[in-house]
Design a protein around this motif. Structure first.
Motif, PDB file in Angstrom:
ATOM      1  N   ILE A  88      -5.551  -5.283   6.339  1.00  0.00           N
ATOM      2  CA  ILE A  88      -4.963  -4.327   5.389  1.00  0.00           C
ATOM      3  C   ILE A  88      -5.389  -2.923   5.799  1.00  0.00           C
ATOM      4  O   ILE A  88      -6.581  -2.601   5.826  1.00  0.00           O
ATOM      5  CB  ILE A  88      -5.432  -4.620   3.949  1.00  0.00           C
ATOM      6  N   LYS A  89      -4.431  -2.089   6.144  1.00  0.00           N
ATOM      7  CA  LYS A  89      -4.728  -0.727   6.588  1.00  0.00           C
ATOM      8  C   LYS A  89      -4.820   0.218   5.392  1.00  0.00           C
ATOM      9  O   LYS A  89      -3.977   0.185   4.484  1.00  0.00           O
ATOM     10  CB  LYS A  89      -3.640  -0.243   7.549  1.00  0.00           C
ATOM     11  N   VAL A  90      -5.853   1.066   5.406  1.00  0.00           N
ATOM     12  CA  VAL A  90      -6.053   2.041   4.335  1.00  0.00           C
ATOM     13  C   VAL A  90      -6.322   3.408   4.968  1.00  0.00           C
ATOM     14  O   VAL A  90      -7.160   3.533   5.861  1.00  0.00           O
ATOM     15  CB  VAL A  90      -7.242   1.659   3.431  1.00  0.00           C
ATOM     16  N   GLU A  91      -5.604   4.424   4.512  1.00  0.00           N
ATOM     17  CA  GLU A  91      -5.848   5.803   4.951  1.00  0.00           C
ATOM     18  C   GLU A  91      -6.392   6.602   3.782  1.00  0.00           C
ATOM     19  O   GLU A  91      -5.767   6.678   2.726  1.00  0.00           O
ATOM     20  CB  GLU A  91      -4.561   6.444   5.475  1.00  0.00           C
ATOM     21  N   LEU A  92      -7.565   7.218   3.974  1.00  0.00           N
ATOM     22  CA  LEU A  92      -8.249   7.938   2.897  1.00  0.00           C
ATOM     23  C   LEU A  92      -8.339   9.430   3.183  1.00  0.00           C
ATOM     24  O   LEU A  92      -8.683   9.843   4.282  1.00  0.00           O
ATOM     25  CB  LEU A  92      -9.670   7.394   2.712  1.00  0.00           C
ATOM     26  N   GLU A  93      -8.036  10.222   2.161  1.00  0.00           N
ATOM     27  CA  GLU A  93      -8.298  11.648   2.182  1.00  0.00           C
ATOM     28  C   GLU A  93      -9.659  11.899   1.522  1.00  0.00           C
ATOM     29  O   GLU A  93     -10.233  11.013   0.894  1.00  0.00           O
ATOM     30  CB  GLU A  93      -7.192  12.416   1.458  1.00  0.00           C
ATOM     31  N   LEU A  94     -10.165  13.118   1.648  1.00  0.00           N
ATOM     32  CA  LEU A  94     -11.435  13.470   1.027  1.00  0.00           C
ATOM     33  C   LEU A  94     -11.335  13.306  -0.493  1.00  0.00           C
ATOM     34  O   LEU A  94     -10.406  13.789  -1.134  1.00  0.00           O
ATOM     35  CB  LEU A  94     -11.810  14.922   1.366  1.00  0.00           C
ATOM     36  N   ASN A  95     -12.302  12.569  -1.057  1.00  0.00           N
ATOM     37  CA  ASN A  95     -12.409  12.311  -2.499  1.00  0.00           C
ATOM     38  C   ASN A  95     -11.237  11.513  -3.056  1.00  0.00           C
ATOM     39  O   ASN A  95     -10.974  11.542  -4.262  1.00  0.00           O
ATOM     40  CB  ASN A  95     -12.576  13.624  -3.286  1.00  0.00           C
ATOM     41  N   GLU A  96     -10.551  10.785  -2.192  1.00  0.00           N
ATOM     42  CA  GLU A  96      -9.453   9.917  -2.640  1.00  0.00           C
ATOM     43  C   GLU A  96      -9.990   8.533  -2.958  1.00  0.00           C
ATOM     44  O   GLU A  96     -10.852   7.999  -2.264  1.00  0.00           O
ATOM     45  CB  GLU A  96      -8.370   9.820  -1.575  1.00  0.00           C
ATOM     46  N   GLU A  97      -9.463   7.946  -4.032  1.00  0.00           N
ATOM     47  CA  GLU A  97      -9.814   6.575  -4.415  1.00  0.00           C
ATOM     48  C   GLU A  97      -8.568   5.703  -4.254  1.00  0.00           C
ATOM     49  O   GLU A  97      -7.526   5.977  -4.857  1.00  0.00           O
ATOM     50  CB  GLU A  97     -10.283   6.544  -5.865  1.00  0.00           C
ATOM     51  N   THR A  98      -8.670   4.664  -3.422  1.00  0.00           N
ATOM     52  CA  THR A  98      -7.539   3.785  -3.148  1.00  0.00           C
ATOM     53  C   THR A  98      -7.878   2.357  -3.537  1.00  0.00           C
ATOM     54  O   THR A  98      -8.945   1.856  -3.207  1.00  0.00           O
ATOM     55  CB  THR A  98      -7.153   3.830  -1.654  1.00  0.00           C
ATOM     56  N   THR A  99      -6.967   1.729  -4.255  1.00  0.00           N
ATOM     57  CA  THR A  99      -7.131   0.331  -4.681  1.00  0.00           C
ATOM     58  C   THR A  99      -6.185  -0.550  -3.884  1.00  0.00           C
ATOM     59  O   THR A  99      -4.995  -0.245  -3.756  1.00  0.00           O
ATOM     60  CB  THR A  99      -6.867   0.175  -6.181  1.00  0.00           C
ATOM     61  N   VAL A 100      -6.724  -1.663  -3.324  1.00  0.00           N
ATOM     62  CA  VAL A 100      -5.895  -2.605  -2.568  1.00  0.00           C
ATOM     63  C   VAL A 100      -6.088  -4.013  -3.113  1.00  0.00           C
ATOM     64  O   VAL A 100      -7.074  -4.315  -3.766  1.00  0.00           O
ATOM     65  CB  VAL A 100      -6.256  -2.575  -1.073  1.00  0.00           C
TER      66      VAL A 100
END
Length: 275
Positions: free
Chosen positions: A263-275
């Motif tokens: 599962i690929k995840v791309e994060l920005e600064l201070n980003e919260e991502t749920t997978v």
């Protein structure tokens, strides 16, 4: 020459007496001139005093102003392991090289640098300075103080006691620069760059505890291993650097099939991502 004097001595005497007149509120008409030199000096004295008494100008402040180029901290363009912020130093008059001192920035690995990320504390008047903070060390909100100092070209005139009061009751001297200082409090916030993994039963929606994952970097090298979901079927990976990550399921519960795709995840600064 702008005062109509022929020599520096004439201009100095006119200026000195003008300062004295302003300090003691003396009437310039009490002075008289002897010879052409005296006339030039007296006329210059009257010009200075008249201009001063008709002026609404005040002494130029020696205070230094520290300004942030941008409101928010951003990923540094030269080193993505850091957040950075650029600052300028200005005054109401010309300044010499300035010195920067950082106080109470208790984050290991923080740096004071120029715009090329060269560590230094002394900068020319036209230079900007930058503060670097390691992203993964920003584990809570905080603040620190920036102090700057420089010589400011306020052209002050100093008035004091004479060494020999029998000759005159005061002493005057002038200078180009005086000490200038400035201070600014700067705030930063905790690194909130994170991934939240959730695992539930596709049919019932039941939250699955005990499923294990590995976190891989953009080159698919392992960073964290055996990240395990809790009783709410959730696992949180926080304090991450912005960038590309892959999540790999490595162990599931009995009766369930292992999810084999990355599962690929791309994060920005201070980003919260749920997978």
């Amino acid at each position: 020459s702008e005062l109509g004097c022929n020599t520096e001595e004439e201009a100095y005497l006119a200026t000195k007496q003008a300062v004295y007149c302003m300090l003691t509120n003396r009437d310039v008409n009490e002075y008289s001139a002897i010879g052409e030199e005296g006339e030039r000096t007296l006329n210059a004295l009257k010009t200075i005093v008249t201009n001063a008494r008709n002026s609404n100008q005040t002494k130029v402040s020696s205070e230094l102003k520290i300004s942030e180029q941008e409101k928010l901290w951003k990923i540094d363009k030269l080193d993505s392991n850091y957040i950075s912020k650029v600052f300028t130093v200005t005054a109401n008059a010309g300044i010499s090289d300035y010195i920067v001192n950082i106080k109470n920035l208790n984050i290991e690995g923080s740096k004071l640098v120029d715009e090329n990320n060269k560590e230094k504390t002394k900068f020319t008047s036209s230079e900007k300075f930058k503060i670097l903070i390691p992203i993964q060390e920003v584990k809570q909100d905080g603040n620190f103080i920036i102090d700057v100092s420089a010589k400011v070209a306020t052209k002050p005139v100093f008035y004091g006691e004479s060494r020999d009061s029998g000759l005159q009751s005061y002493a005057l001297t002038g200078y180009t620069y005086e000490d200038g200082n400035g201070s600014k409090k700067v705030y930063y916030t905790k690194n909130e760059t994170k991934i939240i993994i959730t695992k539930t039963d596709d049919k019932t929606g039941e939250e699955l505890e005990g499923v294990k994952f590995n976190l891989l970097d953009e080159n698919q090298n392992e960073i964290y291993t055996e990240i395990t979901t809790n009783e709410e079927g959730m696992a949180v990976i926080d304090n991450l650097l912005p960038g590309i990550y892959y999540i790999k399921e490595i162990r599931t519960l009995e009766g369930y099939q292992l999810y084999s795709k990355l599962i690929k995840v791309e994060l920005e600064l201070n980003e919260e991502t749920t997978v």
